[in-house]
Design a protein around this motif. Structure first.
Motif, PDB file in Angstrom:
ATOM      1  N   ILE A  10      80.406 -35.331  30.465  1.00 16.28           N
ATOM      2  CA  ILE A  10      81.758 -35.519  30.988  1.00 16.28           C
ATOM      3  C   ILE A  10      81.904 -34.720  32.274  1.00 16.28           C
ATOM      4  CG2 ILE A  10      84.217 -35.551  30.456  1.00 16.28           C
ATOM      5  CD1 ILE A  10      83.572 -35.211  27.532  1.00 16.28           C
ATOM      6  N   PRO A  11      81.610 -35.303  33.430  1.00 19.19           N
ATOM      7  CA  PRO A  11      81.914 -34.623  34.694  1.00 19.19           C
ATOM      8  C   PRO A  11      83.414 -34.611  34.929  1.00 19.19           C
ATOM      9  CG  PRO A  11      81.006 -36.810  35.106  1.00 19.19           C
ATOM     10  CD  PRO A  11      80.937 -36.593  33.624  1.00 19.19           C
ATOM     11  N   ILE A  17      92.535 -33.019  30.343  1.00 11.36           N
ATOM     12  CA  ILE A  17      92.088 -34.014  29.375  1.00 11.36           C
ATOM     13  C   ILE A  17      90.583 -33.920  29.156  1.00 11.36           C
ATOM     14  CG2 ILE A  17      91.840 -36.494  28.932  1.00 11.36           C
ATOM     15  CD1 ILE A  17      94.452 -36.922  30.462  1.00 11.36           C
ATOM     16  N   GLY A  18      89.828 -33.732  30.237  1.00 10.29           N
ATOM     17  CA  GLY A  18      88.376 -33.700  30.120  1.00 10.29           C
ATOM     18  C   GLY A  18      87.887 -32.616  29.191  1.00 10.29           C
ATOM     19  N   VAL A  83      81.222 -40.190  30.538  1.00  7.25           N
ATOM     20  CA  VAL A  83      82.677 -40.288  30.698  1.00  7.25           C
ATOM     21  C   VAL A  83      83.013 -39.881  32.131  1.00  7.25           C
ATOM     22  CG1 VAL A  83      84.932 -39.558  29.856  1.00  7.25           C
ATOM     23  CG2 VAL A  83      82.995 -39.678  28.267  1.00  7.25           C
ATOM     24  N   THR A  84      83.470 -40.834  32.936  1.00  7.48           N
ATOM     25  CA  THR A  84      83.731 -40.556  34.360  1.00  7.48           C
ATOM     26  C   THR A  84      85.143 -39.994  34.523  1.00  7.48           C
ATOM     27  OG1 THR A  84      84.461 -42.824  34.796  1.00  7.48           O
ATOM     28  CG2 THR A  84      82.128 -42.356  35.074  1.00  7.48           C
ATOM     29  N   VAL A 206      95.123 -36.111  23.181  1.00  8.47           N
ATOM     30  CA  VAL A 206      93.696 -36.168  22.850  1.00  8.47           C
ATOM     31  C   VAL A 206      93.491 -36.468  21.370  1.00  8.47           C
ATOM     32  CG1 VAL A 206      91.557 -34.824  22.751  1.00  8.47           C
ATOM     33  CG2 VAL A 206      92.990 -34.742  24.794  1.00  8.47           C
ATOM     34  N   ALA A 207      94.363 -35.964  20.512  1.00  4.86           N
ATOM     35  CA  ALA A 207      94.256 -36.290  19.085  1.00  4.86           C
ATOM     36  C   ALA A 207      94.426 -37.782  18.857  1.00  4.86           C
ATOM     37  CB  ALA A 207      95.300 -35.509  18.288  1.00  4.86           C
TER      38      ALA A 207
END
Length: 254
Positions: A10-11, A17-18, A83-84, A206-207
């Motif tokens: 995940i960059p 959020i990331g 994940v971009t 996120v959940a």
């Protein structure tokens, strides 16, 4: 996308959020690599969250993407999820070019060229995996515009159509294309957004995302309930009313 058993890069995940998604995915039994520009944040994440690997990457820099991709794949040859996540959002005034042109160019470089370059760096590797996923990140604003963020809206609309298109092209491979479509979330994407009562609390968002991935492993789009107001405005036939409501309420888009 399966909820566990993946190796995920995940960059753009040193905050917001990331990072929250990275921690939840690690907790679900995934190997997670976090990428970001700031070495001090990467070191802190590695120290505070044992088991998460980190790599420095600037997704606005093509050479940095190439270098980071080589490093990630050398250390994690089983990588099967990209994940971009990295993106920027800025308020712009398009009455005067000197007030928006540099911002617009920066947003397109980060939000559009960044994901394109990331996918280019990993897509051949991912096609060699038995089950792989590219998760793109658009926005509710890809479907209804917030007037103060024209370039951001356009960049996320581009990501939506890019996701739709490469899903068709890669249908003959093992690579799934999943589009994450956030509403306004309480992060530092814009000044003041972390305290906005109109934005979804980060943990709640996120959940719900994790629950949707788990319940719908074959989903093409990950849409929490709050984003559907924007996502389906045109389909419902109330697009003009949605745009009016969006721009009459919170400056951050909800």
């Amino acid at each position: 996308m399966n909820i566990s058993g993946n190796t995920v890069f995940i960059p753009g995940a040193t905050s917001g959020i990331g990072l929250a998604l990275a921690l939840e995915l690690q907790a679900r039994g995934n190997t997670v690599i976090v990428g970001g520009r700031r070495v001090e944040l990467l070191e802190r994440i590695a120290a505070e969250h044992p088991g998460i690997d980190t790599v420095r990457i600037d997704t606005a820099d093509a050479a940095s993407i190439d270098s980071a991709a080589k490093e990630v794949l050398a250390k994690h040859p089983g990588l099967n999820v990209l994940v971009t996540m990295a993106g920027i959002m800025r308020i712009e005034d398009w009455h005067r070019p000197e007030s928006f042109l540099a911002s617009a160019e920066s947003i397109v470089t980060t939000n559009v060229l960044g994901p394109i370059r990331l996918i280019a760096a990993f897509v051949e590797h991912l096609q060699a995996q038995p089950d792989a996923t590219i998760m793109t990140v658009s926005s509710g604003l890809a479907f209804a515009p917030l007037k103060v963020t024209p370039s951001y809206n356009a960049s996320k609309a581009a990501i939506h159509m890019l996701s739709e298109s490469i899903r068709l092209q890669l249908a003959d491979t093992t690579v799934k294309i999943v589009e994450l479509e956030p509403p306004a979330v309480r992060t530092a994407l814009l000044p003041g957004q972390e305290e906005s009562e109109f934005a979804v609390p980060l943990e709640e968002y996120v959940a719900e995302v994790i629950a949707l991935i788990e319940a719908q492993p074959d989903a093409k789009e990950i849409q929490v309930e709050r984003v559907k107001f924007l996502r389906y405005a045109e389909a419902r036939g109330d697009y003009d009313q949605v745009v009016q409501t969006l721009n009459a309420s919170d400056p951050h888009g909800e």
